[in-house]
Every structure is written in C-alpha cells, then in structure tokens.
Design a protein around this motif. Sequence first.
Motif, PDB file in Angstrom:
ATOM      1  N   TYR A   1     -11.024  22.846 -16.668  1.00  0.00           N
ATOM      2  CA  TYR A   1      -9.793  22.436 -17.378  1.00  0.00           C
ATOM      3  C   TYR A   1     -10.055  21.466 -18.532  1.00  0.00           C
ATOM      4  O   TYR A   1      -9.159  21.236 -19.347  1.00  0.00           O
ATOM      5  CB  TYR A   1      -8.721  21.913 -16.432  1.00  0.00           C
TER       6      TYR A   1
ATOM      7  N   GLN B   1      -6.345  16.255  -4.594  1.00  0.00           N
ATOM      8  CA  GLN B   1      -6.609  14.947  -5.200  1.00  0.00           C
ATOM      9  C   GLN B   1      -5.450  13.984  -4.914  1.00  0.00           C
ATOM     10  O   GLN B   1      -4.436  14.367  -4.347  1.00  0.00           O
ATOM     11  CB  GLN B   1      -6.834  15.109  -6.705  1.00  0.00           C
TER      12      GLN B   1
ATOM     13  N   ARG C   1      -3.577   8.351 -17.565  1.00  0.00           N
ATOM     14  CA  ARG C   1      -4.714   9.266 -17.757  1.00  0.00           C
ATOM     15  C   ARG C   1      -4.527  10.437 -16.797  1.00  0.00           C
ATOM     16  O   ARG C   1      -4.495  10.254 -15.584  1.00  0.00           O
ATOM     17  CB  ARG C   1      -6.031   8.551 -17.465  1.00  0.00           C
TER      18      ARG C   1
ATOM     19  N   GLU D   1      -5.037   8.828 -12.840  1.00  0.00           N
ATOM     20  CA  GLU D   1      -5.551   9.592 -11.712  1.00  0.00           C
ATOM     21  C   GLU D   1      -7.035   9.780 -12.002  1.00  0.00           C
ATOM     22  O   GLU D   1      -7.485   9.682 -13.139  1.00  0.00           O
ATOM     23  CB  GLU D   1      -4.810  10.928 -11.568  1.00  0.00           C
ATOM     24  N   TRP D   2      -7.817  10.007 -10.946  1.00  0.00           N
ATOM     25  CA  TRP D   2      -9.218  10.407 -11.150  1.00  0.00           C
ATOM     26  C   TRP D   2      -9.489  11.521 -10.151  1.00  0.00           C
ATOM     27  O   TRP D   2      -9.248  12.670 -10.470  1.00  0.00           O
ATOM     28  CB  TRP D   2     -10.165   9.207 -11.032  1.00  0.00           C
ATOM     29  N   VAL D   3      -9.847  11.219  -8.945  1.00  0.00           N
ATOM     30  CA  VAL D   3     -10.128  12.295  -7.996  1.00  0.00           C
ATOM     31  C   VAL D   3      -9.434  12.010  -6.666  1.00  0.00           C
ATOM     32  O   VAL D   3      -8.330  12.462  -6.388  1.00  0.00           O
ATOM     33  CB  VAL D   3     -11.645  12.490  -7.810  1.00  0.00           C
TER      34      VAL D   3
ATOM     35  N   HIS E   1      -0.753  17.437  -9.327  1.00  0.00           N
ATOM     36  CA  HIS E   1      -1.321  18.024 -10.548  1.00  0.00           C
ATOM     37  C   HIS E   1      -2.637  18.738 -10.276  1.00  0.00           C
ATOM     38  O   HIS E   1      -3.062  19.581 -11.056  1.00  0.00           O
ATOM     39  CB  HIS E   1      -1.530  16.926 -11.593  1.00  0.00           C
ATOM     40  N   GLU E   2      -3.334  18.329  -9.182  1.00  0.00           N
ATOM     41  CA  GLU E   2      -4.625  18.940  -8.866  1.00  0.00           C
ATOM     42  C   GLU E   2      -4.717  19.145  -7.350  1.00  0.00           C
ATOM     43  O   GLU E   2      -5.376  18.379  -6.664  1.00  0.00           O
ATOM     44  CB  GLU E   2      -5.781  18.055  -9.372  1.00  0.00           C
TER      45      GLU E   2
HETATM   46 CA    CA Z   1      -8.357  14.499 -11.339  1.00  0.00          CA
END
Ligand code: CA
Length: 367
Positions: free
Chosen positions: A102, A159, A180, A217-219, A242-243
């Motif tokens: 993505y 996530q 982010r 967000e990150w993981v 979103h993920e």
């Molecule tokens: Ca992410």
Amino acid sequence: MKRRSFLRGAAVTGVAGAAAAASTFPTPAIAQGIRELKMVTTWPKRFPGLGTAAEDLAVRVEAMSEGKLKIKVFAAGELVPPFESFDAVSSGTADMSHSAAYYWQGKSKAFNFFTAVPFGLTGTEHAGWIYAGGGQELWDELAAGFNLKPFLRGSTGVQMGGWFRKEINSLEDMKGLKIRMPGLGGEVLRRIGAAAVNLPGGEIFPALQSGAIDATEWVGPWNDLAFGFYKVAKNYYWPGFHEPGTSGEVLFNLDVWKSLPSDQQAMLDAVIQAQAWKEYADFNTQNANSLDVLVKKHGVQLKKFPDELMAEIGRVSGQVVKEAAAEDAMTQKVYDSFIAYRTKSIGWAKIADQAFWNARSLPFKYG
Ligand code: CA
C-alpha cells in the motif's frame, strides 16, 4: 540450467543485463556459482518482526541454497530512502525488496488491496485470497506492469487504531486532527475531517513528539512498544479498522526473478511462504506479550473506538474503496475479486471463526 546460461552469458557474450548483474560480485564468486541479491527494505535496521523477518529470510535462503544464493539486506535509507524501494527494484538498482504494497498506491490504487484496505480482510482471509482465491494472479499481472514479481510475506494481524493524545468520544473529536495513517485509511480520515499524512516508520516518533502530528497508527503493541509512542501519547485505541490484516510483500525485479534457475525460484517461493506463516505467528504472540507491558509497565490507557464512530467510518470506508476501484480498469478488476472473496468469507466466518470467538467469550469458567 538457467543459472548456467546466465553465467555463460555474463562471462562469454557480455549480454548487457547479465554483465551488469554479474559486475556486482567478484569473479571468484561467479566461478563458484554464488549469486548475491540486494534487498532493500522500508524498515529500520533489525526492527522487531519486520526488519528481523527480512534478515531471517536472507539467513534461510543462504542455508537452503548451501550458500549459492545470498541476500544482502539494506535497512531503510542504507541504499535508498524507504519510500523509493519500489522504484529501486523496478529499475534494477536493487534486486528485491521487503515492504508493504500500500505504500505504492501512488503508482496504482490497486496496490492497496495487496496490503490491507479499511474494513477489508483479516490476515487469514487475505492469505486465502492470495493463495487460493485468485489474488496472486491479479497481483502478478499488476506488478508485471512495473517489471516486478510479488510475493505475500506475512501479516501483522489486526492492527491497532493508534495513539492519540486526547480522547476520542465522537466523530467530532476526529475533526482537524493530524494523524499518520497510510493507504486508503488515510483517505477515509480525510473524508471525516481529519488531516491524514503518511510517514515512514522511522520518522513517526519525532513527529508525534514535536506535535507535528496529533496522533499516529503504526502496527500493533509489539512494534509500537519498540518505537516508544507511549512516552508522548497515552490513549491507545482499538481496533485498527483501517488495517484489519496488514500483509507484507517481497518484490523481485522481474528480470532478476526470471534469471533465477527453477530450483532457486521454487526454494524462494517456499521459504517466503514459510516465513509468512512464521511472521503471522510472531506478530500474534508478541502483540499479546507487548500489550501487557504497555498497560502494566507504562500505564497505557486502552480504549475502544465508539461503535457509532466505527459504523460511520465503515460506511465511508466502503465508499472510498469503491471509488479507488473506479480509477482504472486494473484496480476495478482487483476490487471485484477482493469484494467477491470478502463477501463469501463474511458468510463463512459468521458460522466459523466469528461464531467461535463469540462462543469463547461467553462468561463460563474454563479449566
Ligand atoms: Ca499500520
């Protein structure tokens, strides 16, 4: 056989592509039939679960090939900046990459579907679509247009929604926030009034600390703990709408891939698939472990996004994903396959995984 002809081409005829590739390793190595591939990544060096998976892949490939095939791993920025890894592999500056599709939605919106789209598929469902539901064939077709051969590399699982300085109790609270978030999730946030930006992993913490962004967000707990977001934002929201099953990729330059002998191609296919399963297992295990550390040691406040907010974001997500599909014929084709798989999977999950999880959550004593 193919490798022999490749080597002969380099040594005798001086074919341009083969000679260029051959020039990257010393003559004695060629004589011993050793080949080294340069792999760029979008991850900081030895980053848990991502950078480490890239290095593990290199170790396993070298062992399985008895040292004939080596992969030299470059962390983000060591050979090229993280978000230039796609172009580097496409052009042949690097031979392969370890990343997430993505990040390349600027090339084609279709790439989003091969990592995760908001309210899309879980990691298990995504693997089903890729391995058994026609996803790989579509991914091959899309990536071939950029001189690339893609592989599914693993999944981070569901996530987390992300780190917020202030509480989110309604849609209103999201408006105006600088967050982010990569991929189509970022577009969903923009539609509900937030300002979404994308940043490579290594740039997120300073941006959150300085106030350049309000949330990120990150993981999930494992990777988020490593970056230390809890030091500047205490509200940790779930779920990561979103993920829902973020899946990674290994990309090969298509000419490089085709130049590999069939035994090495088969080995790479098998080892990347094995790594994918291992990576998913690592993420599920380490996320659970790290969540405990975040909550018990660092006083992180775990918070669930309000259902009303999720329902509205779900509705907007469906629109955003559908509109992305309409951008070009290839994305539409990918979307149609993805949506058909999602619809079937929802029907099955209702009486399988989802039904079991609901049953397991009933208030009974076990053991
Ligand atoms: Ca992410």
